[in-house]
Design a protein around this motif. Structure first.
Motif, short mmCIF file in Angstrom:
data_model
loop_
_atom_site.label_atom_id
_atom_site.label_comp_id
_atom_site.label_asym_id
_atom_site.label_seq_id
_atom_site.Cartn_x
_atom_site.Cartn_y
_atom_site.Cartn_z
N LYS A 402 0.72 45.19 92.41
CA LYS A 402 0.10 46.45 91.99
C LYS A 402 -1.42 46.38 92.02
O LYS A 402 -2.09 47.22 92.62
N SER A 403 -1.98 45.39 91.33
CA SER A 403 -3.44 45.32 91.23
C SER A 403 -4.09 44.72 92.47
O SER A 403 -5.29 44.87 92.67
N LYS A 404 -3.29 44.01 93.28
CA LYS A 404 -3.77 43.31 94.48
C LYS A 404 -4.68 42.12 94.15
O LYS A 404 -5.31 41.56 95.05
N LYS A 405 -4.74 41.73 92.88
CA LYS A 405 -5.56 40.58 92.50
C LYS A 405 -4.78 39.29 92.75
O LYS A 405 -3.55 39.27 92.77
N ILE A 406 -5.53 38.21 92.91
CA ILE A 406 -4.93 36.91 93.22
C ILE A 406 -4.36 36.28 91.95
O ILE A 406 -5.04 36.18 90.92
N LEU A 407 -3.12 35.83 92.02
CA LEU A 407 -2.46 35.15 90.91
C LEU A 407 -2.59 33.64 91.00
O LEU A 407 -2.55 32.94 89.98
N GLY A 408 -2.70 33.14 92.22
CA GLY A 408 -2.80 31.70 92.40
C GLY A 408 -2.81 31.34 93.86
O GLY A 408 -2.51 32.17 94.73
N ALA A 409 -3.15 30.10 94.14
CA ALA A 409 -3.19 29.64 95.52
C ALA A 409 -2.96 28.15 95.59
O ALA A 409 -3.34 27.40 94.67
N GLY A 430 -12.15 39.05 89.93
CA GLY A 430 -11.23 40.16 90.13
C GLY A 430 -11.25 40.73 91.53
O GLY A 430 -10.91 41.91 91.74
N VAL A 431 -11.64 39.93 92.52
CA VAL A 431 -11.68 40.39 93.90
C VAL A 431 -10.26 40.52 94.45
O VAL A 431 -9.46 39.59 94.33
N THR A 432 -9.94 41.63 95.04
CA THR A 432 -8.58 41.86 95.53
C THR A 432 -8.38 41.24 96.92
O THR A 432 -9.34 41.02 97.67
N TYR A 433 -7.13 40.99 97.23
CA TYR A 433 -6.84 40.29 98.49
C TYR A 433 -7.19 41.12 99.71
O TYR A 433 -7.60 40.60 100.75
N ASP A 434 -7.06 42.45 99.61
CA ASP A 434 -7.38 43.27 100.77
C ASP A 434 -8.89 43.31 101.04
O ASP A 434 -9.32 43.51 102.19
#
Length: 458
Positions: A402-409, A430-434
């Motif tokens: 929903k938020s497009k924010k990164i949860l982990g990598a 809070g930078v989104t993946y898109d």
């Protein structure tokens, strides 16, 4: 008996910066260290191991020189020179730490073993057996951890190695047996294989780095297998004997096996260094495993006593110990409510390619019932890795749908730790993946593969 505003037990990666922070606001500090300044990181951990890992990587690259069109008639590894280089780095870093502390007139460095006599009084026993006592208005425990040595028939009395003593070798082991397939065991396994040793890992788990996602474990296992490192999974050492070499009896799913090796490294984890602190003379509580219990601000059951780093059960990484010093200082002297629960915990395992993690992986997200989307980009498709012929591994990311924010990598790649730090900052910001997917990242760099990674998310 001298009274101090603060008494710190242990001059490690929490103790040293904390001593400086406290002294810089004009308060007196007693910094007690039983062994050497710098703690595990400088003397037994990060600095020496990564120095030796670098030597091993050079050996690996030399062995592949022909792949790059560089023809060498031969090469050899001189373990004594490797050790001397490591010792030089340790001495350099330790000397820098000692010099930095000694410049501060508010800090007294007291060498010896510390134990509580009561909740404000510490007795210090020197290496010669003499004692002195000091009092502290506030006390901070940063005594770290030590190798865990399991109770195995015959192990005691043999010249087994730990993560500390293995770095003192001046000869390359003919065949190194390693008990434990955790992060420490893996770093030494690959290192000594590249130095020329035969290496066998004996691990109780069913796969290497079992806390990581299955695809990560499989990739690392394949990398290690390709380099000629043998691994016994679901195996437990039952007996150890030594006579001109080690013989170990191991219980495996196929029955008992006997393995022989010239050297044995016990890398079965670490335990907190809390048993000899005299905690029974305070109200401080510990867990069943010996970790000192603290609240989210690292305060113990005694309001004026804090515990930091490994001994408090914080994630066992230098950068987390260093951050613990920040949390404790802010809480004890600034009244700020910075909590350890509010931080992301990054880490990097210095195998080659590096294994770096930040935030959740798939395994954890599923266990917690957190919805996610994932993207994965293989290094064999990255321009930069192809150019330098370092194509093993992959980038993997989890994002909130929903938020497009990164949860982990999870980054298993050349310079994986550096890439992980970029994603850590994206998470904090809070930078989104898109947004990352369309960033004009400089070419040709490893980081530009983040464009490709984020483009894989559907």
């Amino acid at each position: 008996m001298k009274n101090y505003d603060a008494v710190i037990l242990g001059a490690g990666q929490s103790g040293m910066p904390l001593a400086k922070k406290i002294s810089n606001i004009g308060l007196s500090v007693a910094l007690i260290e039983k062994r050497v300044i710098g703690g595990t990181c400088i003397n037994d951990g990060c600095s020496p191991t990564k120095t030796m890992v670098s030597s091993a990587r050079v050996a690996h690259l030399v062995s592949r020189a022909a792949d790059f069109g560089v023809i060498l008639p031969s090469y050899q590894v001189d373990q004594e020179i490797v050790k001397k280089r490591k010792d030089h780095i340790v001495t350099l870093f330790r000397g820098g730490a000692e010099k930095s502390l000694s410049k501060n007139e508010n800090i007294d460095i007291l060498m010896g073993t510390a134990a509580f006599k009561d909740s404000h009084t510490i007795e210090i026993t020197s290496s010669t057996g003499s004692t002195e006592t000091v009092k502290g208005k506030k006390i901070f425990i940063n005594t770290g951890s030590e190798p865990r040595i399991p109770e195995i028939d015959g192990l005691t009395g043999t010249p087994y190695l730990t993560s500390t003593t293995v770095m003192e070798l001046e000869e390359t082991p003919e065949h190194l047996l390693i008990m434990g397939g955790g992060y420490i065991g893996l770093e030494f396994a690959q290192m000594f294989r590249r130095f020329g040793s035969n290496v066998t890992i004996i691990d109780r788990a069913g796969r290497l780095v079992s806390k990581e996602d299955e695809d990560v474990c499989k990739e690392i296992s394949q990398i290690f297998s390709d380099e000629g490192i043998d691994t016994l999974f679901n195996s437990e050492v039952r007996k150890v004997t030594y006579q001109d070499g080690f013989t170990i009896i191991t219980k495996t799913p196929e029955g008992e096996k006997s393995l022989k090796g010239s050297h044995l490294l016990v890398a079965t984890g670490r335990i907190p260094s809390s048993a000899r602190l005299g905690l029974e003379n305070t109200q401080i509580k510990t867990t069943d495993k010996g970790f000192i219990r603290t609240d989210d601000f690292l305060k113990t059951a005694e309001n004026h006593i804090y515990a930091l780093g490994d001994v408090a059960g914080s994630a066992p990484f230098t950068h987390i110990a260093y951050h613990d010093a920040h949390i404790a200082f802010q809480h004890a002297y600034k009244g700020n409510g910075i909590s350890k629960k509010e931080r992301l915990v990054p880490y990097c395992v210095f195998i080659d390619p590096q294994l770096a993690r930040i935030g959740l992986n798939e395994q954890e997200a599923k266990d917690k019932g957190i919805p996610y989307k994932t993207g994965k980009f293989l290094m064999k498709h990255a321009g930069r890795t192809l150019e330098v012929d370092e194509t093993r591994g992959f980038f993997k990311v989890l994002v909130d749908p929903k938020s497009k924010k990164i949860l982990g990598a999870t980054i298993l790649s050349l310079d994986g730790g550096e890439i992980m730090a970029i994603l850590q900052m994206a998470m904090v910001g809070g930078v989104t993946y898109d947004t990352i997917a369309t960033l004009p990242i400089a070419h040709p760099t490893l980081a530009e593969s983040l464009n490709n990674l984020m483009g894989q998310i559907e």
